[in-house]
Write an enzyme that holds these catalytic residues in place. Structure first.
Site, PDB file in Angstrom:
ATOM      1  N   PRO A   1       0.790  -1.239   0.000  1.00 56.01           N
ATOM      2  CA  PRO A   1       0.000   0.000   0.000  1.00 56.01           C
ATOM      3  C   PRO A   1       0.824   1.291   0.000  1.00 56.01           C
ATOM      4  CG  PRO A   1       0.122  -0.857   2.213  1.00 56.01           C
ATOM      5  CD  PRO A   1       0.829  -1.857   1.352  1.00 56.01           C
TER       6      PRO A   1
ATOM      7  N   SER B   1       4.046   1.910   1.993  1.00 51.06           N
ATOM      8  CA  SER B   1       4.872   2.302   3.139  1.00 51.06           C
ATOM      9  C   SER B   1       6.358   2.373   2.778  1.00 51.06           C
ATOM     10  CB  SER B   1       4.661   1.344   4.316  1.00 51.06           C
ATOM     11  OG  SER B   1       4.990   0.021   3.951  1.00 51.06           O
TER      12      SER B   1
ATOM     13  N   LYS C   1      12.770  -9.433  -0.790  1.00 54.57           N
ATOM     14  CA  LYS C   1      12.303 -10.287   0.307  1.00 54.57           C
ATOM     15  C   LYS C   1      12.326 -11.747  -0.115  1.00 54.57           C
ATOM     16  CE  LYS C   1       7.933 -10.018   1.775  1.00 54.57           C
ATOM     17  NZ  LYS C   1       6.856  -9.420   2.595  1.00 54.57           N
TER      18      LYS C   1
END
Length: 250
Positions: free
Chosen positions: A90, A92, A201
């Protein structure tokens, strides 16, 4: 089957109550009818200090603190730098990148950077960033659009907090996120300036060492990192690759 990739977090607006200058944990309410996994998720969120800290600091998600910690240690984001945030929703990590590169121009005496964020999902604009919502970064169309927005200049850092939709089959999920990491690496090789950095990640599995070795062919250093903001029971890690050597294999 088409996998949908996106930044892996959900923002909850208010999870604590301030009492006497301290934050008291709320107890979950209205759990009737919710699945066991939903109840466990909500209970965990209520007990998570990073969720409240994100709300206080106006970050859209607790994952902002993972990137903040990585950048504090490895200095991958600098004023004046150009950043690509893949799977940004979203937003961040985009918020952090905008602050650290001065893409919003708030640091009057520092060079102003630029942040470009892309995700399959549409998400709200982040002041100081250029958003490409509803777009798959792996497609030639997306890369063409990004290159046009970049005016064909190279970037100083590529970020990815993406994860595939989990199937619940561990081996399949691990293979999916590893394949996604390779997609990001290939993307970074095409987009990066000399000495650029990359963060992806991963979920800890047997394929990660090979991924690290492959990244070391193109970057001077690759470090596996688990930030404090990553939950202790999570298999999530980040590979931080620094100082891009170029796309020529060594």
């Amino acid at each position: 089957m088409r996998l949908v990739f996106t930044g892996n977090c959900v923002f909850k607006r208010l999870l604590h109550t301030e009492i006497g200058g301290k934050y008291a944990k709320q107890q979950p309410r209205n759990l009737k009818g919710r699945s066991k996994s939903s109840q466990e998720w909500l209970t965990r969120q209520l007990a998570d200090p990073y969720v409240e800290k994100a709300r206080m600091m106006n970050y859209r998600c607790r994952s902002a603190f993972k990137l903040l910690e990585i950048d504090d240690k490895y200095e991958i984001l600098r004023p004046g730098g150009t950043v690509l945030d893949c799977g940004a929703a979203p937003g961040s990590w985009t918020q952090v990148a905008v602050e650290r590169t001065n893409a919003n121009g708030k640091q009057k005496r520092a060079s102003q950077g630029a942040v470009f964020s892309i995700d399959l999902l549409h998400f709200h604009a982040v002041p100081g960033a250029t958003i490409f919502g509803g777009m798959d970064f792996t497609t030639s169309l997306a890369q063409k659009r990004l290159n046009e927005a970049l005016q064909h200049r190279k970037v100083n850092c590529v970020l990815s907090d993406m994860a595939p939709n989990a199937t619940g089959v561990r081996m399949l999920d691990q293979e999916s996120i590893t394949n996604l990491c390779y997609e990001v690496v290939r993307f970074a090789l095409a987009m990066s300036a000399p000495q650029a950095h990359l963060v992806v990640k991963v979920w800890d599995n047997g394929d990660v060492p090979k991924l690290e070795r492959d990244m070391l062919r193109f970057y001077e250093k690759v470090k596996r990192v688990k930030p404090r903001a990553s939950r202790g029971d999570s298999a999530e890690h980040f590979l931080v690759a620094r100082n891009f050597k170029g796309a020529t294999e060594t």
